[in-house]
Every structure is written in C-alpha cells, then in structure tokens.
Scaffold this motif. Sequence first.
Motif, PDB file in Angstrom:
ATOM      1  N   PRO A  35       0.823  -1.211   0.000  1.00  0.00           N
ATOM      2  CA  PRO A  35       0.000   0.000   0.000  1.00  0.00           C
ATOM      3  C   PRO A  35       0.852   1.254   0.000  1.00  0.00           C
ATOM      4  O   PRO A  35       1.911   1.310   0.616  1.00  0.00           O
ATOM      5  CB  PRO A  35      -0.815  -0.122   1.295  1.00  0.00           C
ATOM      6  N   ARG A  36       0.384   2.253  -0.722  1.00  0.00           N
ATOM      7  CA  ARG A  36       1.069   3.533  -0.738  1.00  0.00           C
ATOM      8  C   ARG A  36       0.548   4.347   0.428  1.00  0.00           C
ATOM      9  O   ARG A  36      -0.623   4.660   0.511  1.00  0.00           O
ATOM     10  CB  ARG A  36       0.789   4.276  -2.043  1.00  0.00           C
ATOM     11  N   VAL A  37       1.420   4.672   1.349  1.00  0.00           N
ATOM     12  CA  VAL A  37       0.989   5.392   2.535  1.00  0.00           C
ATOM     13  C   VAL A  37       0.942   6.874   2.223  1.00  0.00           C
ATOM     14  O   VAL A  37       1.873   7.620   2.460  1.00  0.00           O
ATOM     15  CB  VAL A  37       1.947   5.118   3.717  1.00  0.00           C
ATOM     16  N   SER A  74       0.306   4.382  10.381  1.00  0.00           N
ATOM     17  CA  SER A  74      -0.406   5.332   9.519  1.00  0.00           C
ATOM     18  C   SER A  74      -1.018   4.660   8.291  1.00  0.00           C
ATOM     19  O   SER A  74      -1.990   5.160   7.727  1.00  0.00           O
ATOM     20  CB  SER A  74       0.532   6.465   9.071  1.00  0.00           C
ATOM     21  N   GLN A  75      -0.464   3.507   7.884  1.00  0.00           N
ATOM     22  CA  GLN A  75      -1.063   2.807   6.737  1.00  0.00           C
ATOM     23  C   GLN A  75      -2.438   2.265   7.090  1.00  0.00           C
ATOM     24  O   GLN A  75      -3.227   1.943   6.200  1.00  0.00           O
ATOM     25  CB  GLN A  75      -0.153   1.677   6.240  1.00  0.00           C
ATOM     26  N   PHE A  99     -11.372   5.692  13.601  1.00  0.00           N
ATOM     27  CA  PHE A  99     -11.255   6.868  12.742  1.00  0.00           C
ATOM     28  C   PHE A  99     -10.417   6.549  11.517  1.00  0.00           C
ATOM     29  O   PHE A  99      -9.770   5.506  11.433  1.00  0.00           O
ATOM     30  CB  PHE A  99     -10.606   8.022  13.513  1.00  0.00           C
ATOM     31  N   LEU A 100     -10.406   7.461  10.575  1.00  0.00           N
ATOM     32  CA  LEU A 100      -9.471   7.451   9.458  1.00  0.00           C
ATOM     33  C   LEU A 100      -9.281   8.875   8.961  1.00  0.00           C
ATOM     34  O   LEU A 100     -10.110   9.758   9.206  1.00  0.00           O
ATOM     35  CB  LEU A 100      -9.953   6.533   8.331  1.00  0.00           C
ATOM     36  N   VAL A 101      -8.173   9.093   8.279  1.00  0.00           N
ATOM     37  CA  VAL A 101      -7.855  10.387   7.678  1.00  0.00           C
ATOM     38  C   VAL A 101      -7.718  10.182   6.178  1.00  0.00           C
ATOM     39  O   VAL A 101      -7.090   9.213   5.731  1.00  0.00           O
ATOM     40  CB  VAL A 101      -6.557  10.983   8.264  1.00  0.00           C
ATOM     41  N   LEU A 184      -6.026   4.485  18.293  1.00  0.00           N
ATOM     42  CA  LEU A 184      -5.028   4.084  17.297  1.00  0.00           C
ATOM     43  C   LEU A 184      -5.289   2.646  16.856  1.00  0.00           C
ATOM     44  O   LEU A 184      -5.426   1.749  17.690  1.00  0.00           O
ATOM     45  CB  LEU A 184      -3.614   4.200  17.866  1.00  0.00           C
ATOM     46  N   PRO A 185      -5.352   2.405  15.541  1.00  0.00           N
ATOM     47  CA  PRO A 185      -5.668   1.052  15.051  1.00  0.00           C
ATOM     48  C   PRO A 185      -4.469   0.117  15.171  1.00  0.00           C
ATOM     49  O   PRO A 185      -3.315   0.551  15.159  1.00  0.00           O
ATOM     50  CB  PRO A 185      -6.028   1.295  13.584  1.00  0.00           C
ATOM     51  N   THR A 186      -4.772  -1.158  15.290  1.00  0.00           N
ATOM     52  CA  THR A 186      -3.723  -2.189  15.326  1.00  0.00           C
ATOM     53  C   THR A 186      -3.765  -3.071  14.083  1.00  0.00           C
ATOM     54  O   THR A 186      -2.938  -3.965  13.927  1.00  0.00           O
ATOM     55  CB  THR A 186      -3.880  -3.073  16.573  1.00  0.00           C
ATOM     56  N   PHE A 187      -4.748  -2.824  13.206  1.00  0.00           N
ATOM     57  CA  PHE A 187      -4.846  -3.573  11.949  1.00  0.00           C
ATOM     58  C   PHE A 187      -5.618  -2.701  10.964  1.00  0.00           C
ATOM     59  O   PHE A 187      -6.184  -1.651  11.331  1.00  0.00           O
ATOM     60  CB  PHE A 187      -5.545  -4.923  12.142  1.00  0.00           C
ATOM     61  N   ASP A 188      -5.628  -3.120   9.704  1.00  0.00           N
ATOM     62  CA  ASP A 188      -6.289  -2.352   8.650  1.00  0.00           C
ATOM     63  C   ASP A 188      -7.775  -2.697   8.626  1.00  0.00           C
ATOM     64  O   ASP A 188      -8.158  -3.790   8.208  1.00  0.00           O
ATOM     65  CB  ASP A 188      -5.643  -2.656   7.295  1.00  0.00           C
ATOM     66  N   ILE A 189      -8.610  -1.769   9.069  1.00  0.00           N
ATOM     67  CA  ILE A 189     -10.051  -2.045   9.137  1.00  0.00           C
ATOM     68  C   ILE A 189     -10.689  -2.077   7.754  1.00  0.00           C
ATOM     69  O   ILE A 189     -11.830  -2.516   7.608  1.00  0.00           O
ATOM     70  CB  ILE A 189     -10.771  -1.002  10.013  1.00  0.00           C
TER      71      ILE A 189
END
Length: 365
Positions: A35-37, A74-75, A99-101, A184-189
């Motif tokens: 993935p492109r961060v 951040s990814q 959340f997400l940005v 803060l997430p610990t995995f990609d939702i």
Amino acid sequence: PTVNSDRFEHQTTSKTPSTPTFPVSNQTYNQNIQPRVGNSSFRNQEENSRRSSISSATESDVNRNGAYQAHHVSQYWYKEKMSREDAINLLKTKPPGTFLVRDSQGFPGSYGLAIKVETLPPGIQAKQGADPNAELVRHYLIERTPTGHVRLKGCPNEPDFANLSVLVYQHSITPLALPIKLTLPTFDITEDYRSMSNQQQHETLKKMSVKDLLDKGAACNVVYLNNVDVESLSGQMAVNKALRATFENLDRLQATIVHFKVSNTGITLTDTKKKLFSRRHFPKEYVTYCGVDYETDRYWIYQFPDLEMLPKAKCFGFVSKKVNGTNRSNQPENECHIFAEIDRTQPSTAIVNFVSKVMIGSVPV
C-alpha cells in the motif's frame, strides 16, 4: 468550542465516475503490491518531521515516541483516496473512537478526519430518516497553516501540530475539540470492508447478463508501456514476447497514463496527458486475447520521472489485429499492447478477467 468542522467537509460529496471500475474478487486482488501510505505531500511532511525535532504547541505532551507510534500505523488510518461515502460505510459499524484520515476532495491540500462517536455532539441534530449509525460518523477538516503545520479547522482552541501523526497521537491521549478520543488502530479495518464489498459485488455481477455488463462497461487508469509487433503470434505467446521486449527496453520506453475502458464496442484508450496520443479504439472483433504476466516474481519497478506509479506493479497486455496494418501474406498480423497497473484497487488480474470473460469469451464472470 461550539464551532463544529462538520460543515466544512459537508460542502462537497464524492463524484461517482460515469463508468464503473473493474470488478475485483479476492482471487484477483494483488496482495504483492504494497500500500502507498499517502500522497507525496503527506510523505514529505512526515519525513521532514521525523528528521527534525517535533515542534508544536503541545511539544510537552506529544513526545517523539508517541508520534512515531502513530506514524508506524499510519497505513491503517490514512486512506488517501477514500471518498466520504466509503468512510461512512466503513466506520458506521465500528466501535466509537475508530477513525481514518483521507485527502479532502473539496479543499486540495487539506485532509478529512472521519470518526465514529458514541453520541451526537451537542447542538447537532440527527437528520430525519437518516441511518442513525451513519449519523454517528462525524467529519472534521484538517487544514494546513502558513507555517506548514496542521490543525482542525473551525476549532479555535485547538493547537497547531507539526504533522498528521502528531495530531493523531495527541487526540488519542485527549479529545481536545473532538467529541471523543481517537483509538489508534492495530490492523487495517478496510480489509473486512473490502472483502464484504467484493462479495456483494460478486453476487450482483452473477445476476447481470453479459450484455448488461458490456453496456455498463468498466474502466480505470493504467500505465501504457509499449506496443509490440508480434506478427502472426497470438494468445499468451504474443503477450510473453511483448513483455520480454518491454522489460528489455524499459529505459527507452515512452510511457503515459491512459484511461482503459472496456465496453460493448471494444477497448478504448484515452491518453490523459495527451503525451503519446489522444484516443485509440480497438473494436471488439479485433481484440483476440488478454493476459497477465505469468512470471510470478516479475514486477514493473522502473519509475518514469513524469508519472506517479506504483513502486511494484504487475503487467498485462492484450493482443489485437492491426487496425490500420497492411497484410502482405495470408498470416494475420497482430500487435500486443502492454500496460502496468497503477491503482492497487484495480489489479491487472481484474482487468484481464473482465476483458477475457466478458468481452472476448462472452461468459458471465
């Protein structure tokens, strides 16, 4: 503060493209593409901040380790091109604080913060007839300051932050102007959401006829790399020859980004930069084959200075009869056009599947 930034982001909505993208199944998704961060401005800002000390109005509270912790994941929370609607659908079923940005579509250079809250903020009324869970996804605009820092727009009690990671980390400690602290997430939702969307999309496609699929068509952007004369070769042999020629001459190629559209009339390529051509159309009856690069460990990594490309992309190509060629023998004269995927959500396998099964094979996907 009584000023809520919801109204700034609510002024714009995502525009749905006139032609759908290519249907992607779990089998066609290219897991090898990293993935492109974020976009270049985000990457540069974060990189510059890591090189220097963290300087913001909350430096005593936001330490380097905390900012690095937020940047390290951040990814998971930065989704560059996600639309407002997709953010709502993704977050509405998640726990409060998720959340997400994303990049703001209405304010270039700014960011949109979407967060799931427990209850509506004071002074905010739910819209009549709206999905109550979707209403709990609130939106805030993150703007850049003249000094290059970032801050929540419309929240005068908010400090300026050196970069997005610092802002995210600080709001995971204390909500400040937000209704709730960020988790803060610990995995990609988005993985669960992508799998669910793919399953729903596959069920919808099974109910559609080939004619419906072609009438609707599918399109996405790809990188046009090369056009190779393969003479009488056809099928995967022609694609393999064209791929070899392309990879052997990568530094001498002139590439461009094209809009790759498949419909009931054939394949249409539109050069978005008008660098090599304006528009080329290949009638359906001229296109005889479409295939991916079956070399499992070969990816396109060469970067062109004027194109923004994936750092690691899979290639594909289609074979067609020469539209304006002169046939001097009884053997057909073919050409093969080679492309590299540019959007990780539209892998080469999805494009090839659509062309092969829908346009050429005329069988349901």
